[in-house]
Design a protein around this motif. Structure first.
Motif, PDB file in Angstrom:
ATOM      1  N   PHE A 160       0.847  -1.184   0.000  1.00 51.45           N
ATOM      2  CA  PHE A 160       0.000   0.000   0.000  1.00 51.45           C
ATOM      3  C   PHE A 160       0.888   1.241   0.000  1.00 51.45           C
ATOM      4  O   PHE A 160       2.057   1.181   0.377  1.00 51.45           O
ATOM      5  N   ALA A 161       0.319   2.356  -0.402  1.00 52.46           N
ATOM      6  CA  ALA A 161       1.072   3.618  -0.385  1.00 52.46           C
ATOM      7  C   ALA A 161       0.119   4.745  -0.030  1.00 52.46           C
ATOM      8  O   ALA A 161      -1.064   4.726  -0.403  1.00 52.46           O
ATOM      9  N   ALA A 162       0.638   5.751   0.691  1.00 52.35           N
ATOM     10  CA  ALA A 162      -0.183   6.897   1.090  1.00 52.35           C
ATOM     11  C   ALA A 162       0.699   8.116   1.265  1.00 52.35           C
ATOM     12  O   ALA A 162       1.897   8.014   1.536  1.00 52.35           O
ATOM     13  N   GLY A 163       0.090   9.280   1.114  1.00 53.76           N
ATOM     14  CA  GLY A 163       0.811  10.530   1.268  1.00 53.76           C
ATOM     15  C   GLY A 163       1.497  10.941  -0.016  1.00 53.76           C
ATOM     16  O   GLY A 163       1.078  10.568  -1.118  1.00 53.76           O
ATOM     17  N   GLU A 164       2.573  11.707   0.105  1.00 57.83           N
ATOM     18  CA  GLU A 164       3.231  12.273  -1.068  1.00 57.83           C
ATOM     19  C   GLU A 164       3.805  11.220  -1.995  1.00 57.83           C
ATOM     20  O   GLU A 164       3.943  11.454  -3.194  1.00 57.83           O
ATOM     21  N   ARG A 186      -0.551  20.920  -7.205  1.00 58.34           N
ATOM     22  CA  ARG A 186      -1.193  20.783  -5.891  1.00 58.34           C
ATOM     23  C   ARG A 186      -1.672  22.136  -5.368  1.00 58.34           C
ATOM     24  O   ARG A 186      -0.917  23.104  -5.342  1.00 58.34           O
ATOM     25  N   LEU A 187      -2.913  22.172  -4.919  1.00 58.02           N
ATOM     26  CA  LEU A 187      -3.435  23.350  -4.234  1.00 58.02           C
ATOM     27  C   LEU A 187      -2.807  23.438  -2.846  1.00 58.02           C
ATOM     28  O   LEU A 187      -2.680  22.435  -2.137  1.00 58.02           O
ATOM     29  N   ALA A 188      -2.422  24.639  -2.454  1.00 61.69           N
ATOM     30  CA  ALA A 188      -1.740  24.853  -1.179  1.00 61.69           C
ATOM     31  C   ALA A 188      -2.496  24.205  -0.022  1.00 61.69           C
ATOM     32  O   ALA A 188      -3.719  24.304   0.074  1.00 61.69           O
ATOM     33  N   SER A 189      -1.752  23.549   0.854  1.00 62.17           N
ATOM     34  CA  SER A 189      -2.252  22.942   2.097  1.00 62.17           C
ATOM     35  C   SER A 189      -3.193  21.758   1.890  1.00 62.17           C
ATOM     36  O   SER A 189      -3.841  21.314   2.833  1.00 62.17           O
ATOM     37  N   ASN A 190      -3.234  21.232   0.661  1.00 63.77           N
ATOM     38  CA  ASN A 190      -3.968  19.983   0.440  1.00 63.77           C
ATOM     39  C   ASN A 190      -3.108  18.752   0.727  1.00 63.77           C
ATOM     40  O   ASN A 190      -3.619  17.635   0.731  1.00 63.77           O
ATOM     41  N   SER A 191      -1.812  18.933   0.959  1.00 61.52           N
ATOM     42  CA  SER A 191      -0.931  17.773   1.124  1.00 61.52           C
ATOM     43  C   SER A 191      -1.117  17.100   2.482  1.00 61.52           C
ATOM     44  O   SER A 191      -1.271  15.874   2.554  1.00 61.52           O
ATOM     45  N   LEU A 192      -1.084  17.863   3.557  1.00 66.62           N
ATOM     46  CA  LEU A 192      -1.319  17.260   4.870  1.00 66.62           C
ATOM     47  C   LEU A 192      -2.728  16.686   4.951  1.00 66.62           C
ATOM     48  O   LEU A 192      -2.955  15.652   5.595  1.00 66.62           O
ATOM     49  N   LEU A 193      -3.668  17.338   4.279  1.00 69.10           N
ATOM     50  CA  LEU A 193      -5.038  16.824   4.227  1.00 69.10           C
ATOM     51  C   LEU A 193      -5.059  15.453   3.574  1.00 69.10           C
ATOM     52  O   LEU A 193      -5.679  14.511   4.089  1.00 69.10           O
ATOM     53  N   GLU A 194      -4.384  15.324   2.431  1.00 67.02           N
ATOM     54  CA  GLU A 194      -4.333  14.032   1.745  1.00 67.02           C
ATOM     55  C   GLU A 194      -3.693  12.974   2.634  1.00 67.02           C
ATOM     56  O   GLU A 194      -4.179  11.835   2.715  1.00 67.02           O
ATOM     57  N   LEU A 218      -6.303   9.905   3.305  1.00 70.14           N
ATOM     58  CA  LEU A 218      -6.052   8.677   2.551  1.00 70.14           C
ATOM     59  C   LEU A 218      -5.211   7.666   3.330  1.00 70.14           C
ATOM     60  O   LEU A 218      -5.277   6.468   3.048  1.00 70.14           O
ATOM     61  N   ALA A 219      -4.456   8.108   4.317  1.00 71.86           N
ATOM     62  CA  ALA A 219      -3.810   7.141   5.207  1.00 71.86           C
ATOM     63  C   ALA A 219      -4.861   6.422   6.041  1.00 71.86           C
ATOM     64  O   ALA A 219      -4.728   5.225   6.328  1.00 71.86           O
ATOM     65  N   ASP A 220      -5.923   7.122   6.408  1.00 70.87           N
ATOM     66  CA  ASP A 220      -7.013   6.483   7.149  1.00 70.87           C
ATOM     67  C   ASP A 220      -7.726   5.458   6.276  1.00 70.87           C
ATOM     68  O   ASP A 220      -8.064   4.357   6.737  1.00 70.87           O
ATOM     69  N   ALA A 221      -7.933   5.801   4.999  1.00 66.41           N
ATOM     70  CA  ALA A 221      -8.546   4.842   4.084  1.00 66.41           C
ATOM     71  C   ALA A 221      -7.637   3.633   3.873  1.00 66.41           C
ATOM     72  O   ALA A 221      -8.099   2.486   3.805  1.00 66.41           O
ATOM     73  N   ALA A 222      -6.331   3.885   3.781  1.00 66.18           N
ATOM     74  CA  ALA A 222      -5.379   2.794   3.571  1.00 66.18           C
ATOM     75  C   ALA A 222      -5.324   1.849   4.769  1.00 66.18           C
ATOM     76  O   ALA A 222      -5.266   0.624   4.607  1.00 66.18           O
ATOM     77  N   GLN A 223      -5.348   2.426   5.974  1.00 63.88           N
ATOM     78  CA  GLN A 223      -5.280   1.543   7.148  1.00 63.88           C
ATOM     79  C   GLN A 223      -6.510   0.651   7.229  1.00 63.88           C
ATOM     80  O   GLN A 223      -6.405  -0.501   7.657  1.00 63.88           O
TER      81      GLN A 223
END
Length: 571
Positions: free
Chosen positions: A375-379, A390-398, A402-407
């Protein structure tokens, strides 16, 4: 220092200790044993250095539709709409989880709404104030909180100073099933001891961040060497849209500063970009001026620097009261004072620098890659959220959403697949010797980062891409020969990963014959409107050939993976 066993199986292996890796670990640790590997000291990650904040719809005057629209516009036609909607709509609950953990977000008495009391700022490309932050050190506040929770959890084992080398697959072990290949963990170098350890796992999550260190100038920490992307590609996974490297417009320009970011929030609170003579230039490049998306601002700065021959431009926020700056930008202000710059009375010298990898390992919304058990998540992942920019400040949101979805997907896989981790051989050192030519690695590191900056930077041309590819082919040959002959070191492992990532970036950029978002090629100055928008997907075939394909956006999610690569020669 305690001696580590050479073979070390666990339920779940997470490589990377930033926001994606730690939040997934905390969610999984309730009923699983989780091992988290970090390259440097615990907490050293891109998350730690994130300044601005986390974008989410938290104000009653804001809306999901507006956040979605802003993300799609910044992404220049390459965002996957279903990914954008999923991430945006799950944003508020992700923020609530952080608040519940105790992340000290900045408060502003008098604010109204479901999260009353929290100050929201605005950044480039956003139509509303929706950035929740902890002053100007949001990443540090989030990382510290998550790390403290993880260190206190009995089912999480945090191992620092471990550099991942390669994934362990069933094909490498000679145990591939009729259903195909799968991942059983990874080999990693324990840097202090110089030993390669074997980490078997029933499921592996790559949360290794981006690859900013492939460029000479970057805001990224030293750990950002594209490890997960390189390892996944070698194991047969698709990688997409690596041509879209975001250059942050405002990195501090100072001879003693290594890589210090001046947050987007400075412009969000009224900072003005000027030339040395005080001329405000952004109004000539975009009607949104300093609040235009990052790709536009970075190209405008690059253009003005080249036009005038200047070494930098200046970010001026001297119109704000000193008390305001002390309250909203304490970290930035303190760091600038160390270099003799008072942002309350003088403008800040800035230049663009490589900041974020918008492409990565192709995954679905649950983090599945093309390799079972991986699995992979984040950047490090490509989900289609960011598109061409990337829209500013969408990275920590992702990373959070998506880490929650991955877990959740990892939990499901482990529950339905009771298979035990097979016996895994130790790393083979029988055919290598200690090197007495480490200078070769150092020189290749420097050469790689220099020509990537010169030829694969903010503005590209076909000739520059060809030059970069020629130089890289020679360098990769040297690196692979060195890797085959000598004992692995951290510098060699990271150089090998970065060289492959550089190749993926160059191949992707050569394939995209248009200018869109973060990819600007002077030979093709506009977008290709003659056909539907596409992702640039690169992969390696079963017989070892590298391939690049244009995959229409509408058909990319859930598409069948290519034949898995057999990387049998490694290890």
């Amino acid at each position: 220092m305690a001696e580590h066993p050479s073979s070390d199986p666990s339920d779940i292996l997470i490589i990377g200790g930033g926001i994606a890796g730690l939040s997934a670990a905390l969610a999984l640790a309730g009923d699983h044993q989780v091992t988290v590997l970090t390259k440097g000291s615990a907490g050293e990650s891109a998350t730690l250095y994130a300044q601005g904040g986390i974008a989410a719809v938290l104000d009653p005057l804001d809306s999901f539709d507006d956040h979605i629209a802003d993300t799609l516009e910044a992404g220049a036609g390459l965002c996957h709409p279903e990914t954008v909607e999923y991430v945006v709509r799950h944003g508020p609950e992700a923020i609530q989880r952080l608040i519940h953990m105790g992340v000290p977000f900045t408060r502003e008495p008098g604010e109204e709404g479901p999260l009353a009391g929290f100050h929201l700022t605005r950044e480039g490309g956003h139509s509303h104030r929706r950035i929740i932050h902890a002053a100007d050190a949001t990443g540090r506040a989030v990382e510290t909180t998550l790390l403290e929770e993880a260190q206190a959890h009995p089912n999480i084992r945090l191992l620092d100073q471990h550099v991942a080398i390669q994934l362990i697959t069933a094909a490498k072990l000679g145990r591939e099933s009729p259903e195909g290949d799968r991942c059983w963990g990874a080999y990693a170098l324990h840097v202090p001891s110089g030993r390669v350890r074997t980490f078997g796992a029933r499921a592996t999550l790559l949360a290794t961040g981006g690859a900013g260190k492939v460029y000479l100038y970057t805001t990224n920490p030293d750990v950002a060497t594209g490890d997960g992307i390189a390892m996944a590609y070698r194991a047969g996974c698709r990688v997409a849209n690596m041509e879209f490297i975001q250059f942050h417009p405002t990195c501090l320009y100072h001879p003693e500063a290594k890589t210090f970011l001046i947050s987007e929030a400075v412009r969000g609170e009224g900072g003005i970009l000027r030339l040395a003579d005080g001329d405000r230039f952004m109004t000539r490049h975009d009607e949104r001026a300093e609040l235009a998306p990052r790709d536009i601002v970075a190209r405008a700065i690059d253009y003005e620097m080249k036009r005038t021959g200047a070494d930098c431009v200046y970010l001026d926020i001297t119109h704000q009261p000193r008390e305001f700056l002390e309250r909203h930008f304490p970290t930035i202000r303190a760091k600038l004072l160390e270099y003799g710059i008072d942002m309350a009375t003088e403008p800040i010298p800035v230049v663009p620098a490589a900041h974020y990898t918008c492409g990565g390992i192709v995954t679905d919304l649950e983090g599945h890659t093309d390799l079972e058990g991986l699995f992979a998540a984040g950047e490090t992942a490509h989900t289609g959220l960011h598109g061409a920019n990337r829209l500013a400040s969408n990275s920590l949101l992702e990373g959070l959403v998506l880490a929650d979805a991955a877990q959740a997907a990892i939990r499901e896989q482990v529950a339905r697949d009771p298979a035990r981790v097979p016996e895994i051989p130790s790393w083979d050192t029988s055919r290598v010797t200690e090197s007495n030519e480490e200078v070769v690695v150092a020189h290749d590191w420097a050469e790689l980062r220099q020509f990537m900056w010169d030829y694969m930077g903010i503005v590209r041309t076909d000739k520059r891409l060809e030059r970069a590819k020629r130089r890289l082919d020679m360098l990769m040959g040297e690196v692979e020969e060195y890797y085959a002959r000598f004992t692995v070191t951290q510098d060699l492992i990271e150089l090998r990963h970065l060289a492959l990532v550089a190749d993926l970036i160059i191949r992707s950029a050569r394939s995209r014959r248009e200018s869109r978002g973060l990819h600007y090629n002077q030979d093709y100055p506009g977008p290709d409107t003659s056909r539907p928008s596409w992702d640039t997907v690169v992969y390696r075939t079963a017989d070892g050939y590298d391939r690049t394909e244009d995959v229409p956006i509408s058909g990319n999610q859930g598409s069948a993976p290519p034949s898995p690569h057999r990387d049998a020669g490694e290890g």
